[in-house]
Design a protein around this motif. Structure first.
Motif, mmCIF file in Angstrom:
data_model
loop_
_atom_site.group_PDB
_atom_site.id
_atom_site.type_symbol
_atom_site.label_atom_id
_atom_site.label_comp_id
_atom_site.label_asym_id
_atom_site.label_seq_id
_atom_site.Cartn_x
_atom_site.Cartn_y
_atom_site.Cartn_z
ATOM 1 N N GLU A 20 4.891 13.442 4.257
ATOM 2 C CA GLU A 20 5.713 12.698 3.303
ATOM 3 C C GLU A 20 5.082 12.643 1.916
ATOM 4 N N LEU A 21 3.759 12.490 1.860
ATOM 5 C CA LEU A 21 3.108 12.443 0.549
ATOM 6 C C LEU A 21 3.100 13.820 -0.108
ATOM 7 N N ALA A 22 2.963 14.877 0.687
ATOM 8 C CA ALA A 22 3.010 16.235 0.123
ATOM 9 C C ALA A 22 4.391 16.523 -0.456
ATOM 10 N N VAL A 23 5.428 16.110 0.253
ATOM 11 C CA VAL A 23 6.792 16.283 -0.256
ATOM 12 C C VAL A 23 6.974 15.508 -1.554
ATOM 13 N N THR A 24 6.461 14.290 -1.579
ATOM 14 C CA THR A 24 6.581 13.456 -2.781
ATOM 15 C C THR A 24 5.838 14.074 -3.951
ATOM 16 N N ARG A 25 4.646 14.614 -3.689
ATOM 17 C CA ARG A 25 3.880 15.266 -4.762
ATOM 18 C C ARG A 25 4.633 16.465 -5.319
ATOM 19 N N ALA A 26 5.175 17.304 -4.428
ATOM 20 C CA ALA A 26 5.910 18.487 -4.887
ATOM 21 C C ALA A 26 7.104 18.082 -5.738
ATOM 22 N N LEU A 27 7.819 17.062 -5.315
ATOM 23 C CA LEU A 27 8.969 16.578 -6.074
ATOM 24 C C LEU A 27 8.540 16.087 -7.455
ATOM 25 N N GLY A 28 7.464 15.312 -7.492
ATOM 26 C CA GLY A 28 6.996 14.794 -8.772
ATOM 27 C C GLY A 28 6.522 15.872 -9.718
ATOM 28 N N GLN A 29 5.815 16.880 -9.192
ATOM 29 C CA GLN A 29 5.287 17.946 -10.044
ATOM 30 C C GLN A 29 6.400 18.780 -10.663
ATOM 31 N N HIS A 30 7.388 19.165 -9.859
ATOM 32 C CA HIS A 30 8.463 20.009 -10.378
ATOM 33 C C HIS A 30 9.350 19.249 -11.361
ATOM 34 N N LEU A 31 9.676 18.009 -11.052
ATOM 35 C CA LEU A 31 10.529 17.238 -11.949
ATOM 36 C C LEU A 31 9.781 16.827 -13.215
ATOM 37 N N SER A 32 8.470 16.704 -13.122
ATOM 38 C CA SER A 32 7.684 16.377 -14.310
ATOM 39 C C SER A 32 7.793 17.481 -15.356
ATOM 40 N N GLU A 77 0.825 -1.203 0.000
ATOM 41 C CA GLU A 77 0.000 0.000 0.000
ATOM 42 C C GLU A 77 0.865 1.262 0.000
ATOM 43 N N ARG A 78 1.983 1.208 0.702
ATOM 44 C CA ARG A 78 2.862 2.373 0.740
ATOM 45 C C ARG A 78 3.501 2.611 -0.616
ATOM 46 N N SER A 79 3.909 1.560 -1.284
ATOM 47 C CA SER A 79 4.494 1.719 -2.616
ATOM 48 C C SER A 79 3.475 2.290 -3.591
ATOM 49 N N ARG A 80 2.198 1.909 -3.415
ATOM 50 C CA ARG A 80 1.137 2.447 -4.272
ATOM 51 C C ARG A 80 0.970 3.948 -4.034
ATOM 52 N N ARG A 81 0.964 4.371 -2.768
ATOM 53 C CA ARG A 81 0.794 5.795 -2.448
ATOM 54 C C ARG A 81 1.961 6.626 -2.974
ATOM 55 N N LEU A 82 3.169 6.129 -2.804
ATOM 56 C CA LEU A 82 4.335 6.857 -3.297
ATOM 57 C C LEU A 82 4.297 6.995 -4.807
ATOM 58 N N TRP A 83 3.913 5.941 -5.501
ATOM 59 C CA TRP A 83 3.848 5.949 -6.956
ATOM 60 C C TRP A 83 2.843 6.987 -7.444
ATOM 61 N N ARG A 84 1.677 7.018 -6.805
ATOM 62 C CA ARG A 84 0.652 7.994 -7.195
ATOM 63 C C ARG A 84 1.094 9.411 -6.871
ATOM 64 N N ALA A 85 1.696 9.604 -5.692
ATOM 65 C CA ALA A 85 2.117 10.942 -5.291
ATOM 66 C C ALA A 85 3.177 11.501 -6.224
#
Length: 385
Positions: A85-97, A39-47
């Motif tokens: 942690e999920l907010a940090v992951t989302r921010a990282l994904g959005q900027h690098l995208s 479940e954690r890997s799923r959340r990280l992937w989506r974030a």
């Protein structure tokens, strides 16, 4: 390249190079091999901004296993609080995208413009092997420089709350952008946007500000001081006016406490700056009462109160206009003009000549249209005999 599937083959070759191998694992297999709860890997992937995949889809590589394992270790280290942690992951994904989109566009242009490269996996591999390490070096350098800049501020002002602090927030947008999109082609529009972003980036950096984001035809920036914010808005307006490729701009700024979160800014001050921008006329800069007070004593600027306006969320907003101070007269006539101004009850100094920026703001679009039309001639009355 041909229409018989060659682009698909090229995409597969690029994927193998960029992902570091072939896709050979499902999501469940990645979680198991990385030792991370499913479940954690799923959340990280989506974030991170990646599309959800079915459990039986073979889309992951060996690099994905290592990445999930590293991310999980970082979260468990205590450096990042579990609640964000999920907010940090989302921010990282959005900027690098966004960064990845630009880089792939550049890479694809290089390949399509050189057809010999596109038909040879060896040539593509050679190009990517040469290009990616250089891009990584530049990214790492820029990242570290920004880290140093923000860390320097944090240690210089240890008592300051870096998330909620007083800043100047400004919006500058191009006038008539919607109409412009209907009049020019995609290539011309792209050139205009690139030029505007280039000028905005240079001006904001020159005056110690920070670009929060580019929103199509608009730039949102923040600055630590009122003077820096004023210089950014004024200089950007001046450069846009002097640039033949750019339309005119308008700006709105406000000063106060803002919430800075994962690279974006929030709060009533941000909303106020946006409302002022929507109210400003072409070529003008409107500022709020707080910023007007800070700049009123700076000789380089002229701050003039405008009549109250009603915008969404603010019933009677009292903006002021900002512009550079005009040269005051000197010599034998200066004192007499000063005396005349004081006798007439004007503020000390010589008032500048009125211009369109000092005209009252229209209450609606209909008022603005009416102001632009010439007055209607009065009908002549017939004399009675």
């Amino acid at each position: 390249m041909t229409d018989s599937g060659e682009p698909d083959a090229l995409q597969q070759r690029l994927e193998r190079i960029l992902l570091g191998g072939r896709r050979k694992y499902t999501r469940l297999e990645v979680a198991e091999k990385a030792g991370v709860p499913e479940e954690r890997s799923r959340r990280l992937w989506r974030a991170l901004g990646f599309a959800t995949v079915d459990d039986d889809e073979v889309v992951f590589t060996d690099a994905d296993i290592e990445a999930i394992r590293t991310a999980d270790q970082l979260m468990n280290s205590g450096l990042i609080e579990p609640g964000i942690e999920l907010a940090v992951t989302r921010a990282l994904g959005q900027h690098l995208s966004r960064l990845a989109e630009w880089q792939v566009h550049m890479l694809w242009s290089m390949i399509t413009e050189n057809k010999d490269i596109g038909t040879s996996e060896r040539q593509i591999a050679r190009l990517v092997d040469r290009l990616l390490p250089e891009l990584e070096k530049v990214q790492n350098f820029v990242w570290r420089r920004h880290l140093a800049a923000y860390a320097g501020r944090a240690f210089a002002f240890p008592d300051e709350d870096l998330e909620a602090r007083t800043e100047v927030v400004g919006f500058v947008d191009m006038v008539g952008y919607t109409r412009l999109t209907r009049q020019i082609g995609e290539d011309e529009l792209s050139a205009v946007l690139d030029r505007f972003e280039s000028v905005a980036t240079e001006v904001v950096a020159e005056h110690h500000g920070r670009i929060v984001k580019m929103i199509g035809d608009e730039v949102l920036f923040v600055a630590d001081s009122a003077v820096d914010g004023a210089e950014i808005a004024l200089t950007l307006s001046e450069r846009a006016e002097a640039d033949e490729t750019l339309p005119g701009v308008r700006a709105g700024m406000a000063s106060g406490r803002i919430l800075s979160r994962f690279g974006d800014v929030y709060g009533s001050v941000v909303n106020l700056a946006a409302r002022l921008t929507s109210t400003a006329r072409p070529g003008t800069i409107l500022i709020d009462k707080e910023l007007a007070t800070e700049l009123s004593g700076v000789e380089e600027y002229e701050v003039r109160a405008r009549r109250p306006v009603s915008v969404r969320g603010y019933n009677r907003l009292r903006p002021s206009s900002l512009r550079r101070a005009r040269e005051r007269p000197s010599g034998m006539f200066a004192s007499s003009q000063q005396l005349a101004a004081e006798m007439l009850g004007l503020v000390p100094g010589i008032p500048p000549a009125p211009d369109a920026s000092d005209a009252p703001e229209p209450e609606s679009a209909e008022d603005a249209t009416a102001d632009a039309l010439p007055p209607r001639p009065r009908p002549k009355r017939r004399r009675r005999r």
